[in-house]
Design a protein around this motif. Structure first.
Motif, PDB file in Angstrom:
ATOM      1  N   ALA A  64     127.233 -39.351  40.095  1.00 31.14           N
ATOM      2  CA  ALA A  64     128.164 -40.054  40.975  1.00 31.14           C
ATOM      3  C   ALA A  64     127.427 -40.882  42.014  1.00 31.14           C
ATOM      4  CB  ALA A  64     129.096 -39.049  41.655  1.00 31.14           C
ATOM      5  N   LEU A  65     126.351 -40.324  42.574  1.00 31.75           N
ATOM      6  CA  LEU A  65     125.567 -41.060  43.575  1.00 31.75           C
ATOM      7  C   LEU A  65     124.834 -42.235  42.940  1.00 31.75           C
ATOM      8  CD1 LEU A  65     124.188 -38.048  45.604  1.00 31.75           C
ATOM      9  CD2 LEU A  65     125.751 -39.801  46.455  1.00 31.75           C
ATOM     10  N   LYS A  66     124.320 -42.030  41.750  1.00 31.00           N
ATOM     11  CA  LYS A  66     123.636 -43.116  41.029  1.00 31.00           C
ATOM     12  C   LYS A  66     124.601 -44.268  40.760  1.00 31.00           C
ATOM     13  CE  LYS A  66     120.983 -43.924  36.773  1.00 31.00           C
ATOM     14  NZ  LYS A  66     120.476 -43.275  35.521  1.00 31.00           N
ATOM     15  N   LYS A  67     125.793 -43.936  40.329  1.00 25.37           N
ATOM     16  CA  LYS A  67     126.814 -44.949  40.051  1.00 25.37           C
ATOM     17  C   LYS A  67     127.228 -45.674  41.326  1.00 25.37           C
ATOM     18  CE  LYS A  67     131.366 -45.444  37.870  1.00 25.37           C
ATOM     19  NZ  LYS A  67     132.477 -44.698  37.204  1.00 25.37           N
ATOM     20  N   ALA A  68     127.400 -44.913  42.405  1.00 20.85           N
ATOM     21  CA  ALA A  68     127.787 -45.524  43.683  1.00 20.85           C
ATOM     22  C   ALA A  68     126.718 -46.497  44.169  1.00 20.85           C
ATOM     23  CB  ALA A  68     128.029 -44.431  44.726  1.00 20.85           C
ATOM     24  N   ARG A  69     125.449 -46.116  44.028  1.00 16.39           N
ATOM     25  CA  ARG A  69     124.358 -46.990  44.464  1.00 16.39           C
ATOM     26  C   ARG A  69     124.372 -48.295  43.673  1.00 16.39           C
ATOM     27  NH1 ARG A  69     118.428 -44.494  45.190  1.00 16.39           N
ATOM     28  NH2 ARG A  69     119.383 -43.793  47.152  1.00 16.39           N
ATOM     29  N   LYS A  70     124.593 -48.200  42.372  1.00 13.64           N
ATOM     30  CA  LYS A  70     124.641 -49.410  41.533  1.00 13.64           C
ATOM     31  C   LYS A  70     125.795 -50.329  41.938  1.00 13.64           C
ATOM     32  CE  LYS A  70     122.465 -47.779  37.256  1.00 13.64           C
ATOM     33  NZ  LYS A  70     122.674 -47.469  35.811  1.00 13.64           N
ATOM     34  N   GLN A  71     126.883 -49.732  42.389  1.00 11.28           N
ATOM     35  CA  GLN A  71     128.062 -50.508  42.776  1.00 11.28           C
ATOM     36  C   GLN A  71     128.005 -50.977  44.224  1.00 11.28           C
ATOM     37  OE1 GLN A  71     131.245 -47.773  41.845  1.00 11.28           O
ATOM     38  NE2 GLN A  71     131.316 -48.370  39.693  1.00 11.28           N
ATOM     39  N   GLY A  72     126.929 -50.628  44.918  1.00 11.49           N
ATOM     40  CA  GLY A  72     126.786 -51.037  46.311  1.00 11.49           C
ATOM     41  C   GLY A  72     127.659 -50.255  47.275  1.00 11.49           C
ATOM     42  N   ILE A  73     128.093 -49.051  46.868  1.00 11.36           N
ATOM     43  CA  ILE A  73     128.921 -48.201  47.727  1.00 11.36           C
ATOM     44  C   ILE A  73     128.001 -47.328  48.583  1.00 11.36           C
ATOM     45  CG2 ILE A  73     130.627 -46.341  47.767  1.00 11.36           C
ATOM     46  CD1 ILE A  73     131.624 -47.396  45.042  1.00 11.36           C
ATOM     47  N   HIS A  74     128.232 -47.331  49.885  1.00  9.13           N
ATOM     48  CA  HIS A  74     127.386 -46.595  50.821  1.00  9.13           C
ATOM     49  C   HIS A  74     127.934 -45.185  51.018  1.00  9.13           C
ATOM     50  CE1 HIS A  74     124.942 -46.704  54.845  1.00  9.13           C
ATOM     51  NE2 HIS A  74     124.482 -45.849  53.959  1.00  9.13           N
ATOM     52  N   VAL A  75     127.331 -44.220  50.365  1.00 12.53           N
ATOM     53  CA  VAL A  75     127.718 -42.813  50.555  1.00 12.53           C
ATOM     54  C   VAL A  75     127.045 -42.305  51.823  1.00 12.53           C
ATOM     55  CG1 VAL A  75     127.732 -40.502  49.564  1.00 12.53           C
ATOM     56  CG2 VAL A  75     127.932 -42.505  48.064  1.00 12.53           C
ATOM     57  N   LYS A  76     127.836 -41.724  52.737  1.00 20.11           N
ATOM     58  CA  LYS A  76     127.292 -41.284  54.017  1.00 20.11           C
ATOM     59  C   LYS A  76     126.935 -39.794  54.033  1.00 20.11           C
ATOM     60  CE  LYS A  76     127.489 -45.110  56.478  1.00 20.11           C
ATOM     61  NZ  LYS A  76     128.365 -45.252  57.648  1.00 20.11           N
TER      62      LYS A  76
END
Length: 438
Positions: A164-176
């Protein structure tokens, strides 16, 4: 206050209101007060165990210093209560210092303050699926994305979290931050395995995230060996700045005092202090002094032990009743502590749509979809055992099983009707072809 379909001030409300939802449990409260209802819905500790005499005694101690009890206090909390919290955290194997503790008006306020401090609109929070609905509602005001990570019997699945974090990083989503209830999770009742806690710390280091460890139920263990808190595992590694630990007196004392705490590094606490000043200035001195009086002069560990013995008896009653009455197609978790069991129904049953029928039979639960931000969990329900006597738990599960069977039989009738219709259609089609041949 009457409900209206259209609010004439709708054009004035902040955008953040669009993401705010009412808690399903809170919405059920009016229904659950109806005489005769067996409520398996609320997450209530049984405050009747505390006793009137003990309450009178600690109240008398506080009355001796009534001027301070009725006064404003420091935003971060009174020093005496911080010493109590150090002892409570030590009882769970977590080293704490008074200067790293910040008092909140319930752990619920801690969730809101963490959201206020860390989340901008469009940021993301990684959390279990299902997750505590109060946290989802607290974060919702800041309009984040919620990334649910599936669980199994050992809690959040680390490989799924990484994905999930890998996918978020690729999509430019900033997980806090990663949000987790590691012990007897609300609502699922499962506990995060010790090795997964270490892996979660590694993931947080890898992606440079904060972990928000929400631990209201950790001391309510009925069986098995306790796992170390994530905060204590971080301490053992030599770090002390990545884990924000949330604690509460709601489950080991009483929810009515509305007192919780945050344990974190000074930089985070400074931001939380500013956020709380704008929210309520300070938590109640009266509540803090009541708790300080009890925890310093009474055997609070014996009280928690009485609670856990009571809850274990009720947990056992619920598990036994589920095994006795529920159809084989229904599955549920086996919590080693805490307050909740999570039940999964056949995929075609909508637990929200089923609730009115259950209430009509005088039993209530919380539908599962409220514990997800993405609308899943429709065939699940959270069942609480802490506030209901064993005989009522048994009767409640029996009634609930009747409702589930009704839904299953209705589905069977519809499927049989559909098959009969198909066969009739086939016969009509065959007859027409024959007519054509003649």
């Amino acid at each position: 206050m009457p409900l209206v379909d259209l609010d004439r001030f709708d054009f004035l409300y902040a955008n953040r209101v669009k993401g705010m939802k009412s808690s399903a449990t809170r919405d059920l409260m009016a229904t659950l007060s109806r005489p005769g209802i067996i409520s398996l819905a609320g997450g209530f500790p049984d405050t009747r165990v505390f006793g009137e005499e003990a309450f009178r005694e600690i109240s008398a101690n506080v009355a001796a210093d009534s001027a301070q009890a009725l006064q404003y206090g420091p935003t971060s909390g009174l020093e005496g209560i911080k010493d109590v919290i150090v002892d409570v955290m030590e009882a769970e194997g977590t080293r704490a210092y008074a200067e790293d503790i910040f008092l909140t008006t319930g752990a619920q306020q801690g969730l809101d303050l963490v959201g206020k401090v860390f989340l901008d609109e469009g940021d993301a929070v990684l959390c279990e699926g299902p997750s505590y609905v109060g946290a989802l509602n607290a974060f919702a005001a800041y309009r984040p994305r919620i990334l649910h990570v599936p669980m199994d019997r050992a809690g959040m699945i680390p490989s799924a979290a990484r994905e999930a974090l890998k996918k978020a990083r690729k999509q430019g989503i900033h997980v806090k931050f990663i949000y987790t209830v590691p012990n007897f999770q609300n609502p699922a009742g499962v506990t995060l395995a010790a090795e997964r806690r270490l892996e979660l710390l590694e993931i947080a280091r890898e992606y440079d995230l904060v972990i928000l460890e929400d631990n209201p139920y950790g001391m309510l263990r009925f069986e098995g060996e306790p796992a170390p808190t994530i905060a204590s595992l971080e301490q053992r590694s030599g770090e002390t700045d990545r884990v924000i630990y949330l604690g509460t007196f709601s489950k080991i004392f009483a929810p009515g005092v509305r007192l919780g705490w945050v344990h974190a590094q000074p930089g985070i606490l400074h931001k939380i202090n500013i956020g709380k000043q704008g929210a309520d200035l300070c938590s109640s001195n009266l509540s803090q002094m009541l708790i300080h009086s009890y925890f310093k002069h009474a055997d609070w560990r014996a009280y928690v032990k009485r609670l856990t013995l009571l809850y274990k008896e009720r947990r056992d009653a619920m598990l036994d009743s589920l095994a006795e009455f529920m159809p084989n197609e229904v599955h549920w978790t086996h919590p080693e502590g805490g307050l909740f069991v999570w039940a999964t129904l056949p995929s075609y049953i909508d637990a929200t749509a089923m609730l009115p029928r259950a209430v009509a039979k005088n039993v209530a639960y919380v539908p599962g979809e409220g514990f997800y931000a993405n609308g899943t969990g429709k065939n699940c329900m959270r069942l609480n055992f802490s506030f209901v006597e064993p005989d009522k738990i048994r009767r409640g599960i029996e009634l609930l099983a009747e409702v589930v069977r009704e839904r299953m039989e209705l589905r069977g009738d519809l499927e049989r009707g559909s098959r009969t219709g198909d066969r009739l259609g086939e016969r009509r089609s065959s007859s027409a072809v024959g007519t054509d041949r003649r």
